[in-house]
Write an enzyme that holds these catalytic residues in place. Structure first.
Site, PDB file in Angstrom:
ATOM      1  N   THR A  93     -41.069  14.496  10.807  1.00  0.00           N
ATOM      2  CA  THR A  93     -39.661  15.923  10.618  1.00  0.00           C
ATOM      3  C   THR A  93     -38.797  15.514  11.886  1.00  0.00           C
ATOM      4  O   THR A  93     -38.661  15.615  13.309  1.00  0.00           O
ATOM      5  CB  THR A  93     -41.065  16.327  10.994  1.00  0.00           C
ATOM      6  OG1 THR A  93     -42.255  16.516  10.393  1.00  0.00           O
ATOM      7  CG2 THR A  93     -40.302  18.214  11.269  1.00  0.00           C
TER       8      THR A  93
ATOM      9  N   LYS B 180     -39.747  21.076   4.402  1.00  0.00           N
ATOM     10  CA  LYS B 180     -40.515  20.390   6.056  1.00  0.00           C
ATOM     11  C   LYS B 180     -40.580  21.666   6.736  1.00  0.00           C
ATOM     12  O   LYS B 180     -41.382  21.868   7.404  1.00  0.00           O
ATOM     13  CB  LYS B 180     -40.252  19.205   6.269  1.00  0.00           C
ATOM     14  CG  LYS B 180     -41.130  18.589   7.074  1.00  0.00           C
ATOM     15  CD  LYS B 180     -42.897  19.187   6.905  1.00  0.00           C
ATOM     16  CE  LYS B 180     -44.012  18.880   8.025  1.00  0.00           C
ATOM     17  NZ  LYS B 180     -43.643  17.133   8.170  1.00  0.00           N
TER      18      LYS B 180
ATOM     19  N   LYS C 179     -42.105  20.587  19.157  1.00  0.00           N
ATOM     20  CA  LYS C 179     -40.374  20.226  18.229  1.00  0.00           C
ATOM     21  C   LYS C 179     -40.248  20.696  17.191  1.00  0.00           C
ATOM     22  O   LYS C 179     -39.268  21.289  16.767  1.00  0.00           O
ATOM     23  CB  LYS C 179     -41.038  18.712  18.304  1.00  0.00           C
ATOM     24  CG  LYS C 179     -39.768  17.963  17.460  1.00  0.00           C
ATOM     25  CD  LYS C 179     -40.082  16.162  16.828  1.00  0.00           C
ATOM     26  CE  LYS C 179     -41.689  16.194  16.424  1.00  0.00           C
ATOM     27  NZ  LYS C 179     -40.943  15.831  14.644  1.00  0.00           N
TER      28      LYS C 179
END
Length: 300
Positions: free
Chosen positions: A98, A174, A242
């Site tokens: 990701t 995503k 993150k």
């Protein structure tokens, strides 16, 4: 892939481990790469070949990259012991990390310049679906790369969404998934903390909501972690620091507004600052409980 069945999986964490085992079950020769000796020992026991660096694994037909972030991806691909050093031209690299779409494009271009093929292939589904070869892949890239990696993708996934040929489309989708996932985890933590403060039995609340309109996949999946007070990391708080950071940063660059993501990100950042960064992401409930004077299971 008809001529060979060799796959490398870089990063044997919760998702990479499941993907590696799924490839083994499908008959691939699988090379697992991780920096943790105990994990490599476990993988050898499962029938895989274990390596402490990507370069040591040598050539494979497909290489899955399951590390945590873009910096790690660059290191395992282009570092001194990175995979590109020993990969043969035409190897298909599946970027399952990701990352911000801009980072994905940068890494993909370097791989293309090195003569490799690339699929932008972030995944979702959790560690249990990874173990059964039923993850969802949000993928984009050239048709030739998909043709070469088709059997490997089939081995690890229940569904592969082919989003187009442009690298970066997978990472964009995503990002949207992670927006919802992070907000839903934060909402789950808030709901169950409120339930505890109201004197309700948490298991009963979870059972009721899981079959009611207020449920979500994250509520059903992460709720039991809070109910049981089990914060063994399946996906850690730091992951959503993150990922929601990517969401808010990319939204800002597009002129968009993401107030719910920003609120959830602040909660995850607070949890990380409180020393919970390596605990399960559901541990954000502990922050809300502390603020509210509520004692949840598993809290001292």
């Amino acid at each position: 892939m008809a001529h060979s069945q060799t796959a490398t999986v870089i990063g044997l964490g919760s998702m990479g481990w499941g993907a590696a085992l799924s490839l083994l079950r499908a008959g691939f020769e699988v090379k697992g790469v991780d920096i943790r000796p105990d994990v490599l020992t476990r993988f050898t026991a499962e029938g895989g070949a274990a390596f402490a660096s990507p370069a040591a694994g040598g050539e494979s037909d497909v290489v899955f990259v399951f590390v945590v972030n873009s910096d790690q991806a660059k290191a395992v691909l282009f570092g001194e012991t990175g995979a590109v050093a020993t990969a043969r031209p035409g190897t298909v690299f599946l970027l399952c990390v990701t990352m911000a779409p801009s980072a994905t494009k940068e890494i993909a271009q370097k791989l293309l310049d090195a003569g490799m093929q690339v699929i932008d292939a972030p995944v979702s589904g959790g560690h249990l679906k990874a173990l059964t070869g039923e993850i969802t892949v949000m993928a984009s890239g050239p048709d030739a790369a998909f043709d070469a990696a088709g059997r490997a993708l089939e081995a690890v996934s229940a569904k592969v969404f082919r989003l187009g040929t442009e690298i970066g489309l997978g990472s964009k989708v995503k990002m949207i998934n992670q927006l919802l996932a992070g907000v839903h985890i934060a909402a789950t933590a808030e709901a169950l903390t409120l339930a505890a403060g109201a004197g309700l039995d948490l298991k009963t609340v979870h059972d009721v909501i899981s079959v009611s309109a207020g449920s979500s996949w994250m509520f059903e999946n992460r709720g039991p972690h809070i109910v049981d007070g089990d914060y063994t990391p399946r996906s850690a708080v730091n992951i959503f620091v993150k990922d929601l950071g990517i969401v808010t940063q990319e939204a800002g660059q597009q002129g968009g507004t993401t107030p719910l993501s920003a609120a959830a990100l602040a909660l995850f950042q607070e949890a990380a600052g409180a020393g919970l960064g390596l605990e399960d992401d559901a541990a954000v409930a502990k922050v809300l409980a502390a603020r509210s004077g509520v004692r949840l299971p598993g809290m001292e």
